[in-house]
Design an enzyme around this catalytic site. Structure first.
Site, short mmCIF file in Angstrom:
data_model
loop_
_atom_site.label_atom_id
_atom_site.label_comp_id
_atom_site.label_asym_id
_atom_site.label_seq_id
_atom_site.Cartn_x
_atom_site.Cartn_y
_atom_site.Cartn_z
N PRO A 40 128.30 24.60 -10.11
CA PRO A 40 128.11 24.58 -11.56
C PRO A 40 129.44 24.81 -12.28
CG PRO A 40 126.47 25.97 -10.49
CD PRO A 40 127.48 25.62 -9.45
N GLU A 41 129.71 23.97 -13.28
CA GLU A 41 130.92 24.13 -14.08
C GLU A 41 130.52 24.73 -15.43
OE1 GLU A 41 133.41 20.60 -13.98
OE2 GLU A 41 132.56 20.01 -12.05
#
Length: 276
Positions: free
Chosen positions: A2-3
């Site tokens: 996840p960014e």
């Protein structure tokens, strides 16, 4: 992994679900996730009676603001949070459970067990690792051209590697670096020293704009990402180059190419993003 947009989406959805919940007990089934304090029993004891006042974010880190502590959580590759009835049966990938006074529980689920949790006294989280070395988040006041430009300009590294460096800018990962550089029309192998002031200004602007658009779409669903309500992100429908290998460029029609930059899969339009 996840960014920033995915973590921000988790933050927003999770806050709605757990704000003002009071922790009555904590179950830890994989102690290696707990990095601070060293003694997991102390971690569990300190959290009893604490209520969740807010959830903040720094780059890819979630920060649970409690009455007297800040719980810093990094989801790494596969970490997820979900709300369940207290009597729900734990699955094999749930490694930490926060039980609430309301009768509900917050489960931390992590297939690869790479996630981390650090518990700090209130006001100390940003002064110590892991947050102490995290660079400015594109959505915070410290994201200033005059601070970031010298760090980029003096580096002989490829601009893709610079943007992935969380000590320079936090929150950008492989997906959004590829998208940012495409939008800025910059080849990922360009060295920081080769970039003009105008080009760096454009890169920073496109990074922020790309992330803002992705947050609005709930992030990008690649493989197994969902938010805390189990909803997928939709920004993958807006991607220009990431995951588009062999497809025509939406700008010029050239075929999108993929190659490696420091062992990271990298996507470009060879016509829009010239090396020189």
């Amino acid at each position: 992994m996840p960014e920033l947009p995915e973590v921000e989406t988790v933050r927003q959805t999770l806050l709605k679900l757990v704000k003002d919940e009071v922790i009555t007990s904590v179950d830890v089934f994989w102690p290696k996730i707990i990095k601070k304090p060293d003694d997991v029993s102390i971690f569990k004891q300190l959290l009893i009676g604490q209520s969740i006042k807010d959830i903040n974010r720094k780059g890819k880190f979630l920060i649970f603001e409690l009455d007297h502590y800040s719980l810093v959580s990094h989801l790494r590759m596969e970490g997820k949070y979900g709300i369940y009835p207290k009597e729900a049966i734990k699955d094999k990938h749930t490694h930490v459970i926060f039980n609430f006074e309301s009768g509900r529980s917050l489960h931390y689920h992590d297939v690869r067990k790479f996630g981390t949790m650090h518990l700090f006294n209130k006001g100390e989280a940003h002064l110590e690792l892991p947050l102490a070395k995290v660079g400015p988040d594109p959505f915070e006041p410290g994201y200033l051209f005059e601070d970031i430009y010298p760090k980029i300009k003096k580096s002989s590294r490829a601009i893709k590697n610079i943007l992935l460096d969380q000590t320079i800018i936090s929150g950008l990962g492989n997906i959004y670096v590829d998208e940012t550089l495409f939008r800025a029309k910059i080849h990922p192998l360009r060295q920081g020293t080769s970039l003009s002031e105008t080009e760096v200004q454009f890169i920073l602007k496109e990074a922020k704009d790309t992330l803002r658009e992705a947050v609005k779409q709930g992030g990008t669903t690649i493989r197994s990402y969902t938010n805390s309500l189990g909803e997928i992100g939709l920004f993958q429908q807006e991607l220009y180059v990431y995951g588009q290998t062999g497809e025509p460029c939406k700008t010029c029609g050239s075929e999108i190419e993929k190659f490696k930059v420091s062992n990271r899969g990298t996507h470009i339009c060879p016509s829009c993003q010239l090396i020189s």
